[in-house]
Structures are given as structure tokens and as C-alpha cells.
Design a protein around this motif. Structure first.
Motif, PDB file in Angstrom:
ATOM      1  N   ASN A 183      24.891  28.200 -49.288  1.00  0.00           N
ATOM      2  CA  ASN A 183      26.309  27.815 -49.247  1.00  0.00           C
ATOM      3  C   ASN A 183      26.505  26.488 -48.514  1.00  0.00           C
ATOM      4  O   ASN A 183      27.333  25.660 -48.937  1.00  0.00           O
ATOM      5  CB  ASN A 183      27.132  28.909 -48.558  1.00  0.00           C
ATOM      6  N   GLU A 184      25.751  26.286 -47.427  1.00  0.00           N
ATOM      7  CA  GLU A 184      25.847  25.028 -46.680  1.00  0.00           C
ATOM      8  C   GLU A 184      25.406  23.856 -47.559  1.00  0.00           C
ATOM      9  O   GLU A 184      25.994  22.778 -47.497  1.00  0.00           O
ATOM     10  CB  GLU A 184      24.967  25.093 -45.435  1.00  0.00           C
ATOM     11  N   LYS A 189      27.164  20.537 -46.386  1.00  0.00           N
ATOM     12  CA  LYS A 189      27.007  20.547 -44.939  1.00  0.00           C
ATOM     13  C   LYS A 189      25.556  20.325 -44.517  1.00  0.00           C
ATOM     14  O   LYS A 189      25.278  19.988 -43.369  1.00  0.00           O
ATOM     15  CB  LYS A 189      27.541  21.858 -44.367  1.00  0.00           C
ATOM     16  N   VAL A 190      24.616  20.585 -45.442  1.00  0.00           N
ATOM     17  CA  VAL A 190      23.217  20.210 -45.241  1.00  0.00           C
ATOM     18  C   VAL A 190      22.767  19.465 -46.497  1.00  0.00           C
ATOM     19  O   VAL A 190      23.376  19.597 -47.570  1.00  0.00           O
ATOM     20  CB  VAL A 190      22.298  21.430 -44.990  1.00  0.00           C
ATOM     21  N   LEU A 210      22.419  22.815 -58.251  1.00  0.00           N
ATOM     22  CA  LEU A 210      21.242  22.735 -57.390  1.00  0.00           C
ATOM     23  C   LEU A 210      19.991  22.471 -58.218  1.00  0.00           C
ATOM     24  O   LEU A 210      19.924  22.827 -59.386  1.00  0.00           O
ATOM     25  CB  LEU A 210      21.053  24.035 -56.600  1.00  0.00           C
ATOM     26  N   ALA A 211      18.997  21.835 -57.585  1.00  0.00           N
ATOM     27  CA  ALA A 211      17.744  21.535 -58.285  1.00  0.00           C
ATOM     28  C   ALA A 211      16.590  21.510 -57.296  1.00  0.00           C
ATOM     29  O   ALA A 211      16.780  21.328 -56.093  1.00  0.00           O
ATOM     30  CB  ALA A 211      17.855  20.189 -59.009  1.00  0.00           C
ATOM     31  N   VAL A 212      15.384  21.692 -57.817  1.00  0.00           N
ATOM     32  CA  VAL A 212      14.177  21.651 -56.992  1.00  0.00           C
ATOM     33  C   VAL A 212      13.584  20.256 -57.070  1.00  0.00           C
ATOM     34  O   VAL A 212      13.284  19.756 -58.160  1.00  0.00           O
ATOM     35  CB  VAL A 212      13.140  22.684 -57.464  1.00  0.00           C
ATOM     36  N   LYS A 262      15.917  40.094 -64.458  1.00  0.00           N
ATOM     37  CA  LYS A 262      17.120  40.502 -65.208  1.00  0.00           C
ATOM     38  C   LYS A 262      18.312  40.741 -64.284  1.00  0.00           C
ATOM     39  O   LYS A 262      19.456  40.820 -64.752  1.00  0.00           O
ATOM     40  CB  LYS A 262      16.825  41.770 -66.002  1.00  0.00           C
ATOM     41  N   TYR A 263      18.054  40.865 -62.979  1.00  0.00           N
ATOM     42  CA  TYR A 263      19.118  41.168 -62.045  1.00  0.00           C
ATOM     43  C   TYR A 263      19.817  39.915 -61.534  1.00  0.00           C
ATOM     44  O   TYR A 263      19.185  38.861 -61.378  1.00  0.00           O
ATOM     45  CB  TYR A 263      18.577  41.942 -60.835  1.00  0.00           C
ATOM     46  N   THR A 264      21.087  40.035 -61.257  1.00  0.00           N
ATOM     47  CA  THR A 264      21.867  38.948 -60.680  1.00  0.00           C
ATOM     48  C   THR A 264      21.932  39.136 -59.169  1.00  0.00           C
ATOM     49  O   THR A 264      22.191  40.251 -58.681  1.00  0.00           O
ATOM     50  CB  THR A 264      23.305  38.921 -61.242  1.00  0.00           C
ATOM     51  N   VAL A 265      21.701  38.069 -58.438  1.00  0.00           N
ATOM     52  CA  VAL A 265      21.716  38.144 -56.970  1.00  0.00           C
ATOM     53  C   VAL A 265      23.139  38.329 -56.463  1.00  0.00           C
ATOM     54  O   VAL A 265      24.062  37.630 -56.888  1.00  0.00           O
ATOM     55  CB  VAL A 265      21.104  36.870 -56.356  1.00  0.00           C
ATOM     56  N   VAL A 266      23.320  39.281 -55.565  1.00  0.00           N
ATOM     57  CA  VAL A 266      24.605  39.489 -54.886  1.00  0.00           C
ATOM     58  C   VAL A 266      24.444  39.055 -53.447  1.00  0.00           C
ATOM     59  O   VAL A 266      23.599  39.571 -52.711  1.00  0.00           O
ATOM     60  CB  VAL A 266      25.022  40.969 -54.929  1.00  0.00           C
ATOM     61  N   GLU A 267      25.208  38.056 -53.033  1.00  0.00           N
ATOM     62  CA  GLU A 267      25.099  37.542 -51.653  1.00  0.00           C
ATOM     63  C   GLU A 267      25.768  38.510 -50.676  1.00  0.00           C
ATOM     64  O   GLU A 267      26.741  39.147 -50.979  1.00  0.00           O
ATOM     65  CB  GLU A 267      25.786  36.172 -51.553  1.00  0.00           C
TER      66      GLU A 267
END
Length: 267
Positions: A183-184, A189-190, A210-212, A262-267
């Protein structure tokens, strides 16, 4: 006579308790796990695809390739699996204090950690990369490019150690939860996050902004992911290493990674 009987019974009870205590203390870690019928696994479920939270039938559930590995351990040892979630910087402490039997949390081996814990053989290789905003992905090619930049790392990780020792021109910001670092970064913020390649790629896949970076950290690469257990646990290490060999030889861990995608990340 009554007093003598009471004293005698007290002595017998005391000896029985002492015998039980002695028997328990003489048990090795593997025997303790099998006797209680449960293996307690400490993890930090904010590190997809290794361990993270998702919604299953409307309820939060901890999933991940490491969790499937933990389930494999439990099945092979003939015990139940109990997953104990916590912040990453508490995972190893939980094993040291005896609150958890082992730790599976995308952990990497280090000599300092090995002074306090035993580790299994490697079950998955790992590289460290830089996660950045998509529009700055070409701005980073060498360490000097991070000078004066705000670099986020997760507290308690080898990435934190490396950044503090080698990226001294950067402003290193240690955060307890990786989701907070994400999130930062998204909020500006970073400027970047140093983390495992598989984790970075997962966040980049779910966040188009976002990217690597192609920047590499050869001197920061580690020997791979391992499982931590109490120091001097040869029987438990041997048992887990045997299971890990079966998993690695069969390519099962790669299947675990594919299964949890297959799963979606939940923060």
C-alpha cells in the motif's frame, strides 16, 4: 498413622509426577508431535503464493504452497495440522518459545538463524528482486539507483538485514506486514520494496500499476526456502527432510504453487 499415610501418598504422587515430567522431557520433538496428535505450524499469511488469506465460501481461509506442504507433513506423520497465524517477526520466536512445533513462512536459511534453530533441506529456490511502480521500472539497474530512495522491507526478513548492511545510501523502512508495504508503494510513500521474486511477481500480476524491476541482487540471493524447528531436533529434521525429498523429487511443490494461483489475495 493418618499422617504417615498422607505423607506416603504425597511421596508416591510426587514420584509419579516426577516420572511423568522426566518422560516428557526425554521425548524428542518428533515424539512430542506424534503423542499430542497435532503439528502446530507458525506462519505469516501475507506472503502469497507461499501463505496468504483468501475467501472460500465467503470465509477467510489461510492457503498457499507452504500450507499445502504443511498439510503433507501432517498427513505423512499421521497427525492433525494446526496453522497458527502471526506477524512474520514473531514466527521464529513462536518456535523458540514452544508455542509452535515448526515454522513455515517463506523462511530463508541464514547462519545467524542456524545458531538458534534447526532447518530442513531446501524445498524451493528463491531470488530477491525489486518491486516498483510500473512507470519507474526502468529507473533501477544498480544499487546506486536506490540512493536517497525510500526502500521498504518486511521486518525480520533477510531482505531487511541485507538492505540495512548494503544499501546504506537508501532510506530503509521496515514494516511489520507486507501488505502495508504494498500500500505504501502504491500510494507513493515508498519507492520500492525488496522481496522474494515469486511474491513480487504475484503482486505485480494482480496490480497493473506495479512491476518487477530487472535489477538483480546477486550478493543478496539466498539458498532457498526452508522449515525451521527447535535447535537439536535431529529426529524431526530427518522425518521432514524425507518428506521434502519426496515432494521435491516429484515436482510437487511446483504443483502446489500452481494450485494456489487460482486464489485471490485478501489483505
Amino acid at each position: 498413622m493418618k499422617k504417615m499415610m498422607i505423607v506416603g501418598l504425597t511421596l508416591v504422587a510426587g514420584l509419579s509426577l516426577a516420572a511423568c515430567s522426566s518422560e516428557q522431557s526425554s521425548q524428542n520433538e518428533l515424539e512430542k508431535i506424534k503423542e499430542k496428535g497435532t503439528i502446530v505450524v507458525a506462519t505469516s499469511p501475507d506472503y502469497a503464493p507461499f501463505e496468504f488469506q483468501t475467501l472460500v465460501d465467503g470465509k477467510n481461509k489461510i492457503v498457499g504452497a507452504d500450507i499445502l506442504l504443511a498439510k503433507k507433513f501432517a498427513d505423512e506423520l499421521g497427525v492433525k495440522l494446526e496453522v497458527s497465524p502471526m506477524n512474520f517477526d514473531n514466527v521464529l520466536n513462536s518456535v523458540q518459545s514452544g508455542k509452535a512445533d515448526i515454522a513455515i513462512a517463506g523462511l530463508s536459511y541464514s547462519e545467524d538463524r542456524a545458531k538458534v534453530f534447526d532447518f530442513t533441506n531446501v524445498y524451493n529456490s528463491a531470488d530477491n528482486v525489486l518491486l516498483v511502480k510500473s512507470d519507474t521500472v526502468n529507473d533501477y539497474a544498480k544499487n546506486a539507483d536506490l540512493a536517497s530512495k525510500k526502500l521498504a522491507v518486511q521486518k525480520g526478513t533477510i531482505q531487511e538485514v541485507y538492505a540495512n548492511e548494503n544499501l546504506t545510501d537508501s532510506s530503509v523502512i521496515s514494516l511489520t506486514v507486507l501488505g502495508e508495504a504494498i500500500n505504501e508503494l502504491k500510494n507513493g510513500k515508498v519507492d520500492a520494496i525488496l522481496l522474494d521474486a515469486a511474491v513480487a511477481e504475484g503482486y505485480a500480476a494482480q496490480n497493473p500499476d506495479l512491476a518487477v524491476s530487472t535489477m538483480t541482487f546477486e550478493e543478496a540471493q539466498n539458498d532457498g526456502k526452508v522449515v525451521a524447528m527447535p535447535k537439536d531436533s535431529p529426529e524431526l529434521k530427518e522425518a521432514l527432510d524425507k518428506i521434502i525429498k519426496e515432494v521435491v523429487d516429484a515436482g510437487a511443490y511446483d504443483s502446489y504453487l500452481e494450485e494456489v494461483s487460482k486464489y485471490t489475495v485478501v489483505e
